[in-house]
Design an enzyme around this catalytic site. Structure first.
Site, PDB file in Angstrom:
ATOM      1  N   ASP A 131      -2.495  -0.052  10.381  1.00 13.12           N
ATOM      2  CA  ASP A 131      -2.117  -0.468   9.031  1.00 13.12           C
ATOM      3  C   ASP A 131      -1.570  -1.895   9.038  1.00 13.12           C
ATOM      4  OD1 ASP A 131      -1.681  -0.163   6.301  1.00 13.12           O
ATOM      5  OD2 ASP A 131       0.339   0.640   6.582  1.00 13.12           O
ATOM      6  N   ARG A 176      -9.899  -6.678  -6.866  1.00  9.85           N
ATOM      7  CA  ARG A 176      -8.618  -6.754  -6.149  1.00  9.85           C
ATOM      8  C   ARG A 176      -8.659  -6.068  -4.789  1.00  9.85           C
ATOM      9  NH1 ARG A 176      -4.481  -3.955  -9.949  1.00  9.85           N
ATOM     10  NH2 ARG A 176      -3.184  -4.202  -8.099  1.00  9.85           N
ATOM     11  N   LYS A 177      -9.775  -5.410  -4.474  1.00 10.43           N
ATOM     12  CA  LYS A 177      -9.810  -4.577  -3.267  1.00 10.43           C
ATOM     13  C   LYS A 177     -10.496  -5.275  -2.091  1.00 10.43           C
ATOM     14  CE  LYS A 177     -11.741  -1.516  -5.786  1.00 10.43           C
ATOM     15  NZ  LYS A 177     -12.526  -0.374  -6.235  1.00 10.43           N
TER      16      LYS A 177
HETATM   17  C1  LIG Z   1       2.614 -10.642   2.301  1.00 12.91           C
HETATM   18  C2  LIG Z   1       3.322 -11.697   3.134  1.00 12.91           C
HETATM   19  C3  LIG Z   1       4.046 -10.854   4.124  1.00 12.91           C
HETATM   20  C4  LIG Z   1       3.089 -10.397   5.193  1.00 12.91           C
HETATM   21  C5  LIG Z   1       3.758  -9.496   6.152  1.00 12.91           C
HETATM   22  C6  LIG Z   1       2.693  -9.127   7.128  1.00 12.91           C
HETATM   23  C7  LIG Z   1       3.170  -8.232   8.187  1.00 12.91           C
HETATM   24  C8  LIG Z   1       3.280  -6.832   7.733  1.00 12.91           C
HETATM   25  C9  LIG Z   1       1.942  -6.234   7.310  1.00 12.91           C
HETATM   26  C10 LIG Z   1       2.193  -4.810   7.044  1.00 12.91           C
HETATM   27  C11 LIG Z   1       1.193  -4.253   6.101  1.00 12.91           C
HETATM   28  C12 LIG Z   1       1.637  -2.886   5.725  1.00 12.91           C
HETATM   29  C13 LIG Z   1       0.964  -2.483   4.457  1.00 12.91           C
HETATM   30  C14 LIG Z   1       1.623  -1.247   3.924  1.00 12.91           C
HETATM   31  O1  LIG Z   1       2.027  -0.385   4.630  1.00 12.91           O
HETATM   32  S1  LIG Z   1       1.753  -1.146   2.248  1.00 12.91           S
HETATM   33  C15 LIG Z   1       2.709   0.363   2.040  1.00 12.91           C
HETATM   34  C16 LIG Z   1       1.841   1.556   1.794  1.00 12.91           C
HETATM   35  N1  LIG Z   1       1.158   1.441   0.557  1.00 12.91           N
HETATM   36  C17 LIG Z   1       1.733   1.738  -0.611  1.00 12.91           C
HETATM   37  O2  LIG Z   1       2.864   2.108  -0.684  1.00 12.91           O
HETATM   38  C18 LIG Z   1       0.863   1.535  -1.819  1.00 12.91           C
HETATM   39  C19 LIG Z   1       1.227   2.501  -2.928  1.00 12.91           C
HETATM   40  N2  LIG Z   1       0.240   2.364  -3.996  1.00 12.91           N
HETATM   41  C20 LIG Z   1       0.346   1.424  -4.945  1.00 12.91           C
HETATM   42  O3  LIG Z   1       1.310   0.690  -4.989  1.00 12.91           O
HETATM   43  C21 LIG Z   1      -0.774   1.322  -5.924  1.00 12.91           C
HETATM   44  O4  LIG Z   1      -1.504   2.521  -5.960  1.00 12.91           O
HETATM   45  C22 LIG Z   1      -1.732   0.130  -5.610  1.00 12.91           C
HETATM   46  C23 LIG Z   1      -0.947  -1.195  -5.608  1.00 12.91           C
HETATM   47  C24 LIG Z   1      -2.449   0.325  -4.277  1.00 12.91           C
HETATM   48  C25 LIG Z   1      -2.800   0.041  -6.706  1.00 12.91           C
HETATM   49  O5  LIG Z   1      -2.165   0.236  -7.926  1.00 12.91           O
HETATM   50  P1  LIG Z   1      -2.333  -0.721  -9.182  1.00 12.91           P
HETATM   51  O6  LIG Z   1      -1.679  -0.072 -10.348  1.00 12.91           O
HETATM   52  O7  LIG Z   1      -1.903  -2.087  -8.833  1.00 12.91           O
HETATM   53  O8  LIG Z   1      -3.884  -0.798  -9.395  1.00 12.91           O
HETATM   54  P2  LIG Z   1      -4.910   0.369  -9.808  1.00 12.91           P
HETATM   55  O9  LIG Z   1      -4.350   1.727  -9.711  1.00 12.91           O
HETATM   56  O10 LIG Z   1      -5.539  -0.051 -11.094  1.00 12.91           O
HETATM   57  O11 LIG Z   1      -5.991   0.215  -8.629  1.00 12.91           O
HETATM   58  C26 LIG Z   1      -6.639  -1.025  -8.414  1.00 12.91           C
HETATM   59  C27 LIG Z   1      -7.986  -0.718  -7.793  1.00 12.91           C
HETATM   60  O12 LIG Z   1      -7.769  -0.066  -6.524  1.00 12.91           O
HETATM   61  C28 LIG Z   1      -8.377   1.234  -6.549  1.00 12.91           C
HETATM   62  N3  LIG Z   1      -7.542   2.167  -5.799  1.00 12.91           N
HETATM   63  C29 LIG Z   1      -6.220   2.384  -5.934  1.00 12.91           C
HETATM   64  N4  LIG Z   1      -5.808   3.303  -5.052  1.00 12.91           N
HETATM   65  C30 LIG Z   1      -6.893   3.656  -4.340  1.00 12.91           C
HETATM   66  C31 LIG Z   1      -7.110   4.558  -3.269  1.00 12.91           C
HETATM   67  N5  LIG Z   1      -6.123   5.299  -2.758  1.00 12.91           N
HETATM   68  N6  LIG Z   1      -8.336   4.665  -2.770  1.00 12.91           N
HETATM   69  C32 LIG Z   1      -9.352   3.922  -3.253  1.00 12.91           C
HETATM   70  N7  LIG Z   1      -9.222   3.040  -4.266  1.00 12.91           N
HETATM   71  C33 LIG Z   1      -8.006   2.915  -4.795  1.00 12.91           C
HETATM   72  C34 LIG Z   1      -8.472   1.620  -8.014  1.00 12.91           C
HETATM   73  O13 LIG Z   1      -9.511   2.559  -8.232  1.00 12.91           O
HETATM   74  C35 LIG Z   1      -8.792   0.277  -8.619  1.00 12.91           C
HETATM   75  O14 LIG Z   1     -10.145  -0.026  -8.392  1.00 12.91           O
HETATM   76  P3  LIG Z   1     -11.014  -0.706  -9.539  1.00 12.91           P
HETATM   77  O15 LIG Z   1     -10.947   0.224 -10.700  1.00 12.91           O
HETATM   78  O16 LIG Z   1     -10.355  -2.035  -9.821  1.00 12.91           O
HETATM   79  O17 LIG Z   1     -12.387  -0.852  -8.961  1.00 12.91           O
END
Ligand SMILES: CCCCCCCCCCCCCC(=O)SCCNC(=O)CCNC(=O)[C@H](O)C(C)(C)COP(=O)(O)OP(=O)(O)OC[C@H]1O[C@@H](n2cnc3c(N)ncnc32)[C@H](O)[C@@H]1OP(=O)(O)O
Length: 262
Positions: A131, A176-177
């Site tokens: 991840d 966005r994906k």
């Molecule tokens: C960043 C700088 C720092 C960097 C640090 C780097 C180091 C660390 C790196 C560590 C990295 C660690 C990373 C981590 O651990 S991230 C932590 C784990 N993840 C979460 O907690 C995410 C929880 N979920 C959400 O917040 C929302 O559901 C998200 C933001 C994902 C979308 O909710 P939102 O309300 O915004 O948008 P939407 O619902 O209109 O969906 C948008 C599009 O996505 C599609 N969709 C949604 N869900 C799914 C699904 N399950 N399968 C397939 N597709 C899915 C959906 O059909 C739609 O598609 P379309 O209709 O547009 O075609």
């Protein structure tokens, strides 16, 4: 350590070698690090296809000005993979990206605190590094993301203390994906340990920033048009939004403490 939170300093980069790294880990680090810089026939050093990405222990440190603010605002929060103090006990890893090929490789040494089955790495720890690598890769390509989906198939166990390669590649972007595939293999590529696919979704609120082509500063990669629009927004106020977000979290934390202590 300075008691004054605004003293500017460079955050510690956890992806640099330390004494716990095995000779194999060190060898692979040097291999990919050498690909970050090339020498021309005239002996001039130029940038290679690969970049090493820095790795910090608090998310705000990735944002412009975040090093100072993270001390003040992020309190005890730590990035999960960087929260074990003892070197070599947890996740030792370094991530390299190839911008042209849109691929990413992580050299990962799994420490003894990641045990699942006797002598082998816990499945949750494997999913965590996958991840982190796919999330980092997607952030580099598209901008700040959240993992929407992660599907993992475990093929063969990973011995504790061993070094493996975590390869991530871009399958496609759709709005966005960002769709990614990931394989965890032995360092010679002969053994498949784990296979995964993931969908990373650009954050609705752009609060942090990603790396530029040097893997250093804070700018979006060459992602979709959505990303480009987001980049423009992020350039205008990357850390102002971050500060606001962190202030809300901080105040929320303080209020929770106040209420739970009565
Ligand atoms: C960043 C700088 C720092 C960097 C640090 C780097 C180091 C660390 C790196 C560590 C990295 C660690 C990373 C981590 O651990 S991230 C932590 C784990 N993840 C979460 O907690 C995410 C929880 N979920 C959400 O917040 C929302 O559901 C998200 C933001 C994902 C979308 O909710 P939102 O309300 O915004 O948008 P939407 O619902 O209109 O969906 C948008 C599009 O996505 C599609 N969709 C949604 N869900 C799914 C699904 N399950 N399968 C397939 N597709 C899915 C959906 O059909 C739609 O598609 P379309 O209709 O547009 O075609």
């Amino acid at each position: 350590m300075s008691p004054w939170p605004f003293t500017p300093s460079q955050p510690r980069d956890y992806s640099l070698p330390n004494a716990s790294w095995s000779s194999e880990m060190q060898r692979l680090y040097e291999h990919y690090n050498n690909l970050c810089e090339m020498e021309t026939e005239g002996g001039e050093k130029i940038k290679g296809a690969w970049r090493r990405l820095p790795s910090y222990n608090r998310s705000l440190k990735y944002a412009t000005g975040g090093q100072c603010l993270s001390k003040l605002l992020q309190g005890k929060a730590r990035i999960f993979t960087r929260n074990i103090e003892e070197q070599g006990a947890g996740f030792e890893y370094v991530v390299f990206v190839n911008k042209q090929e849109k691929t990413c490789v992580c050299v990962f040494q799994a420490g003894h605190l990641l045990e699942g089955p006797p002598g082998h790495v816990h499945g949750g720890a494997i999913a965590t590094i996958i991840d982190s690598v796919t999330g980092t890769h997607a952030t580099y390509l598209s901008g700040p993301v959240m993992t929407a989906n992660l599907t993992v198939n475990y093929r063969s166990p990973i011995p504790l203390g061993s070094v493996v390669l975590v390869h991530s590649s871009l399958d496609k972007t759709e709005g966005r994906k960002t769709f990614l595939s990931c394989q965890v293999t032995s360092t010679d590529g002969s053994k498949m340990h784990t296979e995964a696919t993931g969908i990373a979704c650009l954050c609705p609120l752009v609060w942090a920033t990603s790396w530029d082509s040097d893997g250093q500063s804070s700018r979006c990669g060459d992602g979709s048009s959505y990303c480009s629009e987001r980049t423009a927004e992020a350039k205008q106020s990357p850390w102002a939004v971050g500060v606001l977000f962190e202030c809300i979290l901080f105040l929320n934390d303080q209020f929770s403490k106040t209420f739970t202590s009565h």
